[in-house]
Design a protein around this motif. Sequence first.
Motif, short mmCIF file in Angstrom:
data_model
loop_
_atom_site.label_atom_id
_atom_site.label_comp_id
_atom_site.label_asym_id
_atom_site.label_seq_id
_atom_site.Cartn_x
_atom_site.Cartn_y
_atom_site.Cartn_z
N TYR A 119 54.01 46.26 51.60
CA TYR A 119 54.24 45.67 50.28
C TYR A 119 54.33 44.14 50.33
N ASN A 120 54.44 43.60 51.53
CA ASN A 120 54.54 42.15 51.68
C ASN A 120 53.19 41.46 51.82
N TYR A 121 52.12 42.24 51.84
CA TYR A 121 50.78 41.67 51.89
C TYR A 121 50.11 41.89 50.54
N ILE A 122 49.68 40.81 49.93
CA ILE A 122 49.11 40.85 48.59
C ILE A 122 47.63 40.47 48.66
N PHE A 123 46.79 41.36 48.20
CA PHE A 123 45.34 41.17 48.26
C PHE A 123 44.85 40.86 46.84
N CYS A 124 44.27 39.68 46.67
CA CYS A 124 43.89 39.22 45.34
C CYS A 124 42.40 38.92 45.29
N HIS A 125 41.77 39.26 44.21
CA HIS A 125 40.42 38.77 43.96
C HIS A 125 40.12 38.81 42.47
N SER A 126 39.25 37.93 42.06
CA SER A 126 38.84 37.88 40.65
C SER A 126 37.45 38.49 40.51
N TYR A 127 37.12 38.90 39.30
CA TYR A 127 35.79 39.44 39.02
C TYR A 127 35.58 39.46 37.51
N ARG A 128 34.32 39.50 37.14
CA ARG A 128 33.96 39.63 35.73
C ARG A 128 33.83 41.12 35.40
N MET A 129 34.40 41.52 34.27
CA MET A 129 34.38 42.93 33.88
C MET A 129 33.94 43.07 32.44
N LYS A 130 33.04 44.00 32.19
CA LYS A 130 32.54 44.23 30.84
C LYS A 130 33.55 45.07 30.06
N ASN A 131 34.04 44.50 28.95
CA ASN A 131 35.01 45.24 28.14
C ASN A 131 34.32 46.21 27.19
N LYS A 132 35.09 46.87 26.38
CA LYS A 132 34.55 47.91 25.50
C LYS A 132 33.56 47.34 24.49
N GLU A 133 33.68 46.04 24.18
CA GLU A 133 32.78 45.39 23.24
C GLU A 133 31.49 44.91 23.91
N GLY A 134 31.38 45.13 25.20
CA GLY A 134 30.18 44.72 25.92
C GLY A 134 30.19 43.28 26.39
N LYS A 135 31.34 42.60 26.28
CA LYS A 135 31.46 41.21 26.71
C LYS A 135 32.22 41.15 28.04
N TYR A 136 31.89 40.15 28.83
CA TYR A 136 32.55 40.02 30.13
C TYR A 136 33.81 39.16 30.01
N THR A 137 34.88 39.65 30.60
CA THR A 137 36.11 38.88 30.74
C THR A 137 36.36 38.69 32.23
N THR A 138 37.07 37.63 32.59
CA THR A 138 37.36 37.37 34.00
C THR A 138 38.77 37.88 34.29
N ILE A 139 38.86 38.73 35.29
CA ILE A 139 40.12 39.41 35.62
C ILE A 139 40.56 39.02 37.02
N LEU A 140 41.87 38.78 37.16
CA LEU A 140 42.47 38.60 38.47
C LEU A 140 43.23 39.86 38.83
N GLN A 141 42.93 40.42 39.97
CA GLN A 141 43.58 41.64 40.44
C GLN A 141 44.43 41.30 41.66
N ARG A 142 45.71 41.63 41.59
CA ARG A 142 46.63 41.42 42.71
C ARG A 142 47.25 42.76 43.08
N LEU A 143 47.11 43.17 44.34
CA LEU A 143 47.63 44.48 44.71
C LEU A 143 48.05 44.52 46.17
N SER A 144 48.84 45.55 46.46
CA SER A 144 49.19 45.89 47.84
C SER A 144 48.64 47.28 48.11
N TYR A 145 48.17 47.48 49.34
CA TYR A 145 47.63 48.79 49.71
C TYR A 145 48.75 49.69 50.20
N LEU A 146 48.64 50.98 49.91
CA LEU A 146 49.54 52.00 50.46
C LEU A 146 48.87 52.54 51.71
N LEU A 147 49.59 52.53 52.82
CA LEU A 147 48.99 52.87 54.11
C LEU A 147 49.53 54.17 54.69
#
Length: 265
Positions: A119-147
């Motif tokens: 839980y002390n390691y945080i893996f982050c990356h951004s990406y463009r994602m197409k929303n329900k309206e068909g437009k791209y938004t830029t999202i930042l995802q921050r997560l920890s992996y369960l091992l």
Amino acid sequence: MKFRKTSGSYLNYLDMANYGLVSESSVNPAAVINNAFGDINLYSPLAPAVILADFTNKKFVFMHSGCKSITGYDSQYFTESGIESFLEKIHPVDFSRVNKEIFHKNMSVLQEIPTSDMYNYIFCHSYRMKNKEGKYTTILQRLSYLLSEDNKPTGAVGHLTDISMVCSGEKMVHRIEHAAHLINRPSNEIIFERHFFHNPENQIISKREFEILKWICDGISSSQIAEKLSISTNTVNNHKKKIRQKTNCKNAAELLKYAASQRMI
């Protein structure tokens, strides 16, 4: 979007995770969220857009209602349709990097950390994602992996943030952090960072940046560079930051090596 599964990719791992692994996220999802975020009110509109994924069945065990304002889709849509349905909405160029390069780097780091510290390691990356309206938004995802006990990811817990207001989506950022718990280390330690530019022109070092890079390689300080150029030290440091991002170098030693390899000096 048609997925392409390649050796060592995220998609291939999701297929493999179906066999023999047991995910804590499915066994006790409330405990996982509490371990990651503490005692938060997930019903509050101010709560982070929490996601909890189980790789062993390619499902989202939990997705906060706030994800709708980010993706345009109800959380129930993704909990029912699964992880691959979510991945299909990521921009193809961005997903190719997530599927291969980003996941590969994350896996290499995970092999080196103890399960008790996950839980002390945080893996982050951004990406463009197409929303329900068909437009791209830029999202930042921050997560920890369960091992699992042998350091294989069985799931992930984290949150999504819409950063379109401050990021035009011209590049992707991949960062891995180690959480700070020491008094003398007030901020997270960045153990890896890489920038992917969608337009190669945005990665070109400008004339001013080239000038500053040469002085960095000569060992000249920011204040001295500022004096030479009649600009503030703050401005010099901003130029340095952009140079590091464009070259994916962490420090002056790496910049020196990069400049030599590109015959800039």
